[in-house]
Motif scaffolding. Structure first.
Motif, PDB file in Angstrom:
ATOM      1  N   THR A   1      11.085   0.839   2.358  1.00  0.00           N
ATOM      2  CA  THR A   1      10.111  -0.212   2.044  1.00  0.00           C
ATOM      3  C   THR A   1      10.768  -1.365   1.290  1.00  0.00           C
ATOM      4  O   THR A   1      10.392  -2.522   1.467  1.00  0.00           O
ATOM      5  CB  THR A   1       8.942   0.340   1.209  1.00  0.00           C
TER       6      THR A   1
ATOM      7  N   GLN B   1       0.819  -1.215   0.000  1.00  0.00           N
ATOM      8  CA  GLN B   1       0.000   0.000   0.000  1.00  0.00           C
ATOM      9  C   GLN B   1       0.851   1.263   0.000  1.00  0.00           C
ATOM     10  O   GLN B   1       0.328   2.372  -0.158  1.00  0.00           O
ATOM     11  CB  GLN B   1      -0.920   0.008   1.225  1.00  0.00           C
ATOM     12  N   LEU B   2       2.163   1.099   0.201  1.00  0.00           N
ATOM     13  CA  LEU B   2       3.059   2.247   0.320  1.00  0.00           C
ATOM     14  C   LEU B   2       3.850   2.483  -0.961  1.00  0.00           C
ATOM     15  O   LEU B   2       4.092   1.562  -1.741  1.00  0.00           O
ATOM     16  CB  LEU B   2       4.039   2.028   1.477  1.00  0.00           C
ATOM     17  N   LYS B   3       4.244   3.716  -1.155  1.00  0.00           N
ATOM     18  CA  LYS B   3       5.124   4.060  -2.264  1.00  0.00           C
ATOM     19  C   LYS B   3       6.493   3.445  -2.015  1.00  0.00           C
ATOM     20  O   LYS B   3       6.985   3.447  -0.885  1.00  0.00           O
ATOM     21  CB  LYS B   3       5.242   5.586  -2.371  1.00  0.00           C
ATOM     22  N   GLU B   4       7.095   2.920  -3.067  1.00  0.00           N
ATOM     23  CA  GLU B   4       8.388   2.249  -2.879  1.00  0.00           C
ATOM     24  C   GLU B   4       9.488   3.256  -2.573  1.00  0.00           C
ATOM     25  O   GLU B   4       9.680   4.246  -3.276  1.00  0.00           O
ATOM     26  CB  GLU B   4       8.769   1.446  -4.126  1.00  0.00           C
ATOM     27  N   THR B   5      10.196   2.985  -1.491  1.00  0.00           N
ATOM     28  CA  THR B   5      11.348   3.789  -1.080  1.00  0.00           C
ATOM     29  C   THR B   5      12.457   2.825  -0.675  1.00  0.00           C
ATOM     30  O   THR B   5      12.277   1.605  -0.693  1.00  0.00           O
ATOM     31  CB  THR B   5      11.000   4.683   0.131  1.00  0.00           C
TER      32      THR B   5
END
Length: 311
Positions: free
Chosen positions: A89, A82-86
């Motif tokens: 993550t 659900q999170l933007k890839e960083t």
């Protein structure tokens, strides 16, 4: 008694989860991380919730709750998606793939274990994470008695890690495991690599690594029927085990010393005890797999609205 501030800290309970002494300590750590996870989810602090889920999975793995372990890993992966890839993550996802790979290794599901390690490798960016995943793949191949492939992977890790800054521990571990596999394959270079790894570990004062090195050297000389050298390294391993104060290491070290006894009755006892221990371990692993598969199907049936026991 530890101060209340320390007992409530994440660092304190993370140390327990990763270096457990008693199941009671693990239970306390589980309560702590479960509470922190729930708090983070309520505050929509997803990253920290994922970190707490990973700690919960480590504890459940240690306690033999393999279904619970997988459930928390899958939950963490769903949150990650659900999170933007960083960078953060990415590291979390790699770590979770490694955890579930190790879980399947315990459950004797070797191909599934390899699949997850490979998934981790596809997205891993940090050299240390790549080395860990590849090392764990090599451990699977060793379990499958595929020593040649394990040798190839460990040699690659060793060569790469030599050029990486701050990777001395990784280099020594790869070289020690490589030497151990080469010994099983009868490679002449095996002993040199085992001794080089030992020298490296002495230089960086890696006590846990030293235990592995001394144990592998004991095994090498024992296989060569050089009892005096085998006894020397077995005693060195025992000294290190006492230094790190690990009950499991001390037990293993004493078992290795006993195995070198010239008393036939002692050897018979050791062989019988090892046979019983191995049989129990295999039975425990098979039972864990059966229980894991049953509970998983039961949970899936509940989701589908069916009664699994009646099908």
């Amino acid at each position: 008694m530890l101060p209340q501030t320390i007992k409530n800290s994440t660092t304190y309970y993370a140390s327990i989860a990763n270096n457990p002494e008693l199941s009671l300590s693990l239970a306390n750590a589980y309560k702590f991380f479960n509470k922190k996870k729930d708090e983070c989810l309520k505050k929509h602090d997803t990253i920290n919730a994922i970190n707490h889920l990973r700690q919960l999975a480590i504890i459940q793995n240690e306690l033999g709750d393999y279904l619970g372990c997988e459930t928390n890993i899958v939950h963490a992966l769903k949150l990650l998606n659900q999170l933007k890839e960083t960078e953060i993550t990415n590291e979390s996802k790699v770590g979770l793939y490694n955890q579930i790979g190790r879980l399947n290794l315990i459950l004797l599901k070797y191909e599934t274990s390899l699949d997850y390690f490979k998934k981790g490798l596809k997205i891993a960016k940090h050299p240390r994470h790549i080395n860990i995943l590849q090392n764990n793949m090599a451990l699977v191949y060793i379990k499958q008695l595929n020593f040649e492939l394990a040798e190839k992977i460990l040699a690659e890790i060793y060569e790469k890690s030599k050029t990486q800054v701050g990777a001395e521990q990784t280099t020594a571990r790869a070289l020690d495991n490589l030497g151990n596999v080469q010994a099983k394959l009868g490679r002449p270079v095996a002993l040199d690599n085992l001794k080089k790894a030992l020298k490296m570990r002495l230089e960086i004062k890696d006590n846990y690594g030293l235990y592995s090195s001394y144990s592998h050297l004991k095994e090498f000389y024992s296989d060569k029927k050089d009892v005096n050298k085998a006894v020397f390294y077995a005693n060195q391993a025992y000294d290190v085990a006492k230094t790190v104060n690990s009950i499991s290491y001390i037990e293993d070290a004493l078992s290795n010393i006993i195995s070198l006894s010239s008393d036939p009755n002692v050897l018979k006892y050791k062989q019988l005890k090892d046979s019983i221990t191995n049989a129990r371990q295999i039975a425990d692993n098979k039972y864990a797999l059966i229980k894991y598969d049953y509970l998983k199907k039961e949970n899936e049936a509940k989701v589908d609205g069916t009664d699994y026991e009646n099908h």
